[in-house]
Design a protein around this motif. Structure first.
Motif, PDB file in Angstrom:
ATOM      1  N   HIS A  11       0.868  -1.176   0.000  1.00 18.78           N
ATOM      2  CA  HIS A  11       0.000   0.000   0.000  1.00 18.78           C
ATOM      3  C   HIS A  11       0.911   1.234   0.000  1.00 18.78           C
ATOM      4  O   HIS A  11       1.510   1.547   1.031  1.00 18.78           O
ATOM      5  CB  HIS A  11      -0.908  -0.006   1.236  1.00 18.78           C
ATOM      6  CG  HIS A  11      -1.943   1.057   1.214  1.00 18.78           C
ATOM      7  ND1 HIS A  11      -3.202   0.854   0.705  1.00 18.78           N
ATOM      8  CD2 HIS A  11      -1.903   2.338   1.611  1.00 18.78           C
ATOM      9  CE1 HIS A  11      -3.896   1.961   0.808  1.00 18.78           C
ATOM     10  NE2 HIS A  11      -3.126   2.877   1.359  1.00 18.78           N
ATOM     11  N   PRO A  12       1.046   1.914  -1.143  1.00 19.10           N
ATOM     12  CA  PRO A  12       1.914   3.098  -1.192  1.00 19.10           C
ATOM     13  C   PRO A  12       1.572   4.087  -0.083  1.00 19.10           C
ATOM     14  O   PRO A  12       0.408   4.401   0.134  1.00 19.10           O
ATOM     15  CB  PRO A  12       1.634   3.687  -2.574  1.00 19.10           C
ATOM     16  CG  PRO A  12       1.210   2.509  -3.392  1.00 19.10           C
ATOM     17  CD  PRO A  12       0.417   1.645  -2.431  1.00 19.10           C
ATOM     18  N   GLY A  13       2.577   4.507   0.634  1.00 14.87           N
ATOM     19  CA  GLY A  13       2.368   5.402   1.771  1.00 14.87           C
ATOM     20  C   GLY A  13       2.099   4.653   3.063  1.00 14.87           C
ATOM     21  O   GLY A  13       2.069   5.233   4.128  1.00 14.87           O
ATOM     22  N   GLY A  14       1.875   3.341   2.950  1.00 15.67           N
ATOM     23  CA  GLY A  14       1.673   2.503   4.129  1.00 15.67           C
ATOM     24  C   GLY A  14       0.226   2.412   4.565  1.00 15.67           C
ATOM     25  O   GLY A  14      -0.590   3.280   4.268  1.00 15.67           O
ATOM     26  N   ARG A  15      -0.088   1.347   5.220  1.00 13.44           N
ATOM     27  CA  ARG A  15      -1.404   1.129   5.821  1.00 13.44           C
ATOM     28  C   ARG A  15      -1.227   0.026   6.845  1.00 13.44           C
ATOM     29  O   ARG A  15      -0.682  -1.030   6.550  1.00 13.44           O
ATOM     30  CB  ARG A  15      -2.418   0.699   4.770  1.00 13.44           C
ATOM     31  CG  ARG A  15      -3.686   0.102   5.372  1.00 13.44           C
ATOM     32  CD  ARG A  15      -4.932   0.755   4.886  1.00 13.44           C
ATOM     33  NE  ARG A  15      -6.072   0.346   5.666  1.00 13.44           N
ATOM     34  CZ  ARG A  15      -7.173  -0.152   5.149  1.00 13.44           C
ATOM     35  NH1 ARG A  15      -7.274  -0.306   3.855  1.00 13.44           N
ATOM     36  NH2 ARG A  15      -8.173  -0.466   5.926  1.00 13.44           N
ATOM     37  N   THR A  16      -1.691   0.263   8.041  1.00 17.58           N
ATOM     38  CA  THR A  16      -1.594  -0.729   9.091  1.00 17.58           C
ATOM     39  C   THR A  16      -2.850  -1.591   9.090  1.00 17.58           C
ATOM     40  O   THR A  16      -3.962  -1.068   9.134  1.00 17.58           O
ATOM     41  CB  THR A  16      -1.440  -0.054  10.469  1.00 17.58           C
ATOM     42  OG1 THR A  16      -0.237   0.732  10.447  1.00 17.58           O
ATOM     43  CG2 THR A  16      -1.360  -1.082  11.590  1.00 17.58           C
TER      44      THR A  16
END
Length: 179
Positions: free
Chosen positions: A152-157
């Protein structure tokens, strides 16, 4: 009611395919696995993306090439695609809308699992809040490149709660609930 499960074999460095979608790396780790053997009869439907459905097959050249779980699963498959083929296989339904495909798979699965195949479809399940469980079979290999389990570009927890750990000679399985 059906639960949605993302089950996948994963390299230690986080890839589910090698470069270019190559899945031949998986062959040495496809041997007997009691956890998978117990899971397959509990699957009521498959939900898969077109790239995964049509992609490289770790069972290439084997009698059950192109069949889910090397032919271990027999049941309805729902392929999410905007390009349905002219000659569909029996038992495979091509759907051009993710939400409709998921609803149809859940309906077909009844009280069994909808087994998700493919990183893109798993990501869409996560984004829709529809993923219930994750089963990761860690293979003792590093690939260095390929398709990540979840990106997930930019991150996602995405919080997971461990349900079980199972060791076999070929892989270590971790089963999680999505919190």
């Amino acid at each position: 009611m059906a639960k949605v499960l993302y089950s996948v074999t994963l390299s230690v460095d986080g890839f589910i395919t090698g470069p270019g979608g190559d899945m031949r790396w998986m062959r040495p780790y496809l041997g007997p696995n009691p956890e998978v053997d117990e899971l397959v009869p509990r699957i009521g439907a498959i939900l898969v993306g077109r790239r995964t459905h049509d992609g490289d097959d770790p069972y290439k050249g084997e009698p059950n090439e192109g069949e889910a779980f090397g032919g271990g699963f027999s049941g309805p498959e729902y392929v999410v695609t905007h390009r349905p083929p002219a000659d569909a296989r029996p038992g495979v339904t091509y759907v051009d809308d993710f939400a409709k495909a998921l609803a149809a798979a859940k309906d077909a699965a009844g009280d069994k699992y909808v087994n998700v195949m493919g990183a893109s479809i798993a990501k869409q399940c996560i984004e829709a809040g529809e993923l219930d469980e994750v089963l990761v079979l860690y293979a003792p290999v590093m690939l260095g490149d390929g398709t990540r389990l979840f990106e997930h570009p930019g991150g996602r927890t995405v919080r997971l709660e461990r349900r079980s750990v199972t060791e076999t000679p070929l892989a270590t399985s971790l089963w999680f609930d999505v919190v």
